[in-house]
Scaffold this motif. Structure first.
Motif, PDB file in Angstrom:
ATOM      1  N   ALA A   1       0.872  -1.126   0.079  1.00 28.19           N
ATOM      2  CA  ALA A   1      -0.026   0.047   0.162  1.00 28.19           C
ATOM      3  C   ALA A   1       0.854   1.587   0.008  1.00 28.19           C
ATOM      4  O   ALA A   1       0.552   2.376  -0.795  1.00 28.19           O
ATOM      5  N   ALA A   2       1.810   1.174   0.705  1.00 32.36           N
ATOM      6  CA  ALA A   2       2.903   2.535   0.875  1.00 32.36           C
ATOM      7  C   ALA A   2       3.794   2.542  -0.206  1.00 32.36           C
ATOM      8  O   ALA A   2       3.592   3.791  -0.698  1.00 32.36           O
ATOM      9  N   THR A   3       3.989   1.508  -0.967  1.00 30.24           N
ATOM     10  CA  THR A   3       4.794   1.802  -2.243  1.00 30.24           C
ATOM     11  C   THR A   3       3.769   2.327  -3.404  1.00 30.24           C
ATOM     12  O   THR A   3       4.072   3.074  -4.253  1.00 30.24           O
TER      13      THR A   3
ATOM     14  N   ALA B   1      -5.614  -7.757   6.457  1.00 34.76           N
ATOM     15  CA  ALA B   1      -4.815  -6.938   6.054  1.00 34.76           C
ATOM     16  C   ALA B   1      -5.218  -6.022   4.666  1.00 34.76           C
ATOM     17  O   ALA B   1      -5.005  -4.692   4.715  1.00 34.76           O
ATOM     18  N   CYS B   2      -5.616  -6.705   3.621  1.00 29.16           N
ATOM     19  CA  CYS B   2      -6.328  -5.815   2.809  1.00 29.16           C
ATOM     20  C   CYS B   2      -7.601  -4.919   2.885  1.00 29.16           C
ATOM     21  O   CYS B   2      -7.615  -3.624   2.537  1.00 29.16           O
ATOM     22  N   ALA B   3      -8.256  -5.162   3.908  1.00 28.19           N
ATOM     23  CA  ALA B   3      -9.366  -4.411   4.390  1.00 28.19           C
ATOM     24  C   ALA B   3      -8.881  -3.266   5.326  1.00 28.19           C
ATOM     25  O   ALA B   3      -9.304  -2.229   5.018  1.00 28.19           O
ATOM     26  N   GLU B   4      -7.930  -3.550   6.154  1.00 30.02           N
ATOM     27  CA  GLU B   4      -7.238  -2.431   6.863  1.00 30.02           C
ATOM     28  C   GLU B   4      -6.666  -1.338   5.914  1.00 30.02           C
ATOM     29  O   GLU B   4      -6.629  -0.334   6.228  1.00 30.02           O
TER      30      GLU B   4
ATOM     31  N   LEU C   1     -14.870 -13.413   1.764  1.00 33.83           N
ATOM     32  CA  LEU C   1     -16.095 -12.577   1.548  1.00 33.83           C
ATOM     33  C   LEU C   1     -16.619 -12.160   2.868  1.00 33.83           C
ATOM     34  O   LEU C   1     -17.345 -11.207   2.688  1.00 33.83           O
ATOM     35  N   ASP C   2     -16.193 -12.526   3.961  1.00 26.44           N
ATOM     36  CA  ASP C   2     -16.815 -12.192   5.003  1.00 26.44           C
ATOM     37  C   ASP C   2     -15.836 -10.916   5.756  1.00 26.44           C
ATOM     38  O   ASP C   2     -16.177 -10.329   6.746  1.00 26.44           O
ATOM     39  N   SER C   3     -14.673 -10.648   5.132  1.00 21.97           N
ATOM     40  CA  SER C   3     -13.723  -9.753   5.675  1.00 21.97           C
ATOM     41  C   SER C   3     -13.976  -8.417   5.525  1.00 21.97           C
ATOM     42  O   SER C   3     -13.475  -7.536   6.419  1.00 21.97           O
ATOM     43  N   GLY C   4     -14.820  -7.906   4.495  1.00 16.84           N
ATOM     44  CA  GLY C   4     -15.335  -6.584   4.658  1.00 16.84           C
ATOM     45  C   GLY C   4     -14.262  -5.713   3.363  1.00 16.84           C
ATOM     46  O   GLY C   4     -14.360  -4.535   3.062  1.00 16.84           O
ATOM     47  N   ALA C   5     -13.319  -6.728   3.169  1.00 14.23           N
ATOM     48  CA  ALA C   5     -12.139  -6.294   2.067  1.00 14.23           C
ATOM     49  C   ALA C   5     -13.149  -6.150   0.725  1.00 14.23           C
ATOM     50  O   ALA C   5     -13.853  -6.636   0.339  1.00 14.23           O
ATOM     51  N   GLU C   6     -12.418  -5.242  -0.301  1.00 11.91           N
ATOM     52  CA  GLU C   6     -12.771  -5.292  -1.533  1.00 11.91           C
ATOM     53  C   GLU C   6     -12.171  -6.557  -2.215  1.00 11.91           C
ATOM     54  O   GLU C   6     -11.130  -6.442  -2.765  1.00 11.91           O
ATOM     55  N   ALA C   7     -13.062  -7.765  -2.320  1.00 14.70           N
ATOM     56  CA  ALA C   7     -12.275  -8.843  -2.521  1.00 14.70           C
ATOM     57  C   ALA C   7     -13.334  -9.617  -3.669  1.00 14.70           C
ATOM     58  O   ALA C   7     -14.352  -9.469  -3.464  1.00 14.70           O
ATOM     59  N   TRP C   8     -12.684 -10.348  -4.280  1.00 15.41           N
ATOM     60  CA  TRP C   8     -13.346 -11.352  -5.206  1.00 15.41           C
ATOM     61  C   TRP C   8     -12.603 -12.678  -5.091  1.00 15.41           C
ATOM     62  O   TRP C   8     -11.532 -12.834  -5.132  1.00 15.41           O
ATOM     63  N   VAL C   9     -13.521 -13.781  -5.364  1.00 12.36           N
ATOM     64  CA  VAL C   9     -12.947 -15.111  -5.250  1.00 12.36           C
ATOM     65  C   VAL C   9     -13.266 -15.538  -6.652  1.00 12.36           C
ATOM     66  O   VAL C   9     -14.324 -15.374  -7.333  1.00 12.36           O
ATOM     67  N   VAL C  10     -12.196 -16.118  -7.244  1.00 15.52           N
ATOM     68  CA  VAL C  10     -12.213 -16.681  -8.801  1.00 15.52           C
ATOM     69  C   VAL C  10     -11.973 -18.036  -8.468  1.00 15.52           C
ATOM     70  O   VAL C  10     -10.788 -18.692  -8.281  1.00 15.52           O
ATOM     71  N   ARG C  11     -12.832 -18.846  -9.051  1.00 20.35           N
ATOM     72  CA  ARG C  11     -12.994 -20.247  -8.890  1.00 20.35           C
ATOM     73  C   ARG C  11     -12.332 -20.774 -10.361  1.00 20.35           C
ATOM     74  O   ARG C  11     -12.909 -20.188 -11.447  1.00 20.35           O
ATOM     75  N   THR C  12     -11.519 -21.638 -10.210  1.00 25.09           N
ATOM     76  CA  THR C  12     -11.093 -22.228 -11.480  1.00 25.09           C
ATOM     77  C   THR C  12     -10.944 -23.980 -11.318  1.00 25.09           C
ATOM     78  O   THR C  12     -11.386 -24.480 -10.451  1.00 25.09           O
TER      79      THR C  12
END
Length: 301
Positions: free
Chosen positions: A55-57, A100-103, A149-160
């Motif tokens: 995030a800092a970078t 960590a991503c949510a924070e 999905l429950d974390s509150g982060a801006e997140a997507w799950v991609v199944r393959t």
């Protein structure tokens, strides 16, 4: 693609290596792809530090930070007797990343699997179909999905599904080796799925990562187009090697018992992926030919 900074946990593995290579080739502003020895996703403090550094970078360079999690415990059979460790990597690891991503307000793409489904369907699985894993591996991957999905982060799950590539070991490489060792080969012909070239999946993940506005659907499927059986894939590998595909015959799952049950049917529907405006992965047979044309030496090694 130069407008984002990328962290790829599991970056030395089969998929992670392709994500890294394609991101760098496309001119991503910053790419850090640590292997498990460098970044253990089960270590919450190390994960928090890595995401904070990303995030800092990104902030200093005017880039958008994105994490693509390709780290996973993928030893499907071993997980049956090592579920606790598999859960640490496949469940706790994604949770650490998501927290960590949510924070840090960092976008997260988490790669999951067809093994979260029971495998008893008769038509392609949609992302919102009921899950019901039959193996320890599938249970641990589903735990990771839910944590993300429950974390509150801006997140997507991609199944393959049925992923193969130039790095590491996989079914395609095994078939290449066996072609030179055996006159005839029996391969399971009653399990149906979508072979996926890791390079195609990597390109799809990077397309999703580059989107300024993420899709509303938080679970997506990205796998090779069309479907086949393991026997069908093996025969296609023989064709790419210039060998007679009739040397490969079909056997049943019962003929080839494994510690972990495999889904009999795990075809993933691309509808949600396409509805999100993302390019579908190419048909599996076309992709296999391209894989041999582009990295045939690595597949033969």
């Amino acid at each position: 693609m130069t407008d984002f900074a990328l962290l790829v946990p599991g970056g030395r593995g089969q998929l992670g290596a392709d994500v890294t290579a394609h991101a760098e080739a496309a001119g991503a502003g910053f790419v850090h792809a640590p292997g498990s020895a460098e970044l253990d996703v089960t270590d919450a403090e190390a994960v928090a530090d890595a995401v904070s550094s990303l995030a800092a970078t990104a902030r200093d360079a005017g880039l958008r930070p994105v994490v693509i999690n390709t780290a996973a415990y993928t030893a499907v059979d071993a997980a049956e007797t090592d579920e606790a460790r598999a859960l640490e990597v496949n469940g706790d690891g994604p949770r650490n990343l998501a927290v960590a991503c949510a924070e840090q307000r960092v976008r997260l793409l988490h790669v999951s699997t067809d093994y979260v489904f029971p495998g008893d369907a008769t038509s392609p699985y949609e992302p919102d179909d009921a899950t019901g894993p039959r193996s320890a591996y599938g249970r641990t991957k589903l735990a990771g999905e839910r944590a993300v999905l429950d974390s509150g982060a801006e997140a997507w799950v991609v199944r393959t599904s049925w992923v193969y590539g130039a790095v590491g070991s996989n079914f395609v490489k095994t078939m290449v080796k066996l072609e030179s060792q055996r006159d005839k080969l029996s391969v399971v012909g009653d399990q149906v799925g979508c072979p996926t070239w890791s390079a195609d999946l990597a390109r799809g993940l990077l397309e999703l990562a580059a989107r300024a506005d993420g899709p509303r659907q938080r679970v997506l499927h990205a796998a090779g187009g069309s479907e086949t059986t393991w026997c069908g894939l093996a025969r296609a590998v023989f064709e790419e090697l210039g060998a007679d595909p009739n040397r490969v015959s079909a056997c049943t799952t019962a003929d080839f018992p494994r510690p972990a049950p495999r889904p009999a049917y795990s075809v993933l529907s691309p509808r949600a992926w396409q509805d999100a405006g993302l390019r579908p992965l190419r048909p599996w047979r076309e992709a296999l030919a391209a894989a041999f044309a582009e990295c045939g030496e690595a597949l033969r090694s």
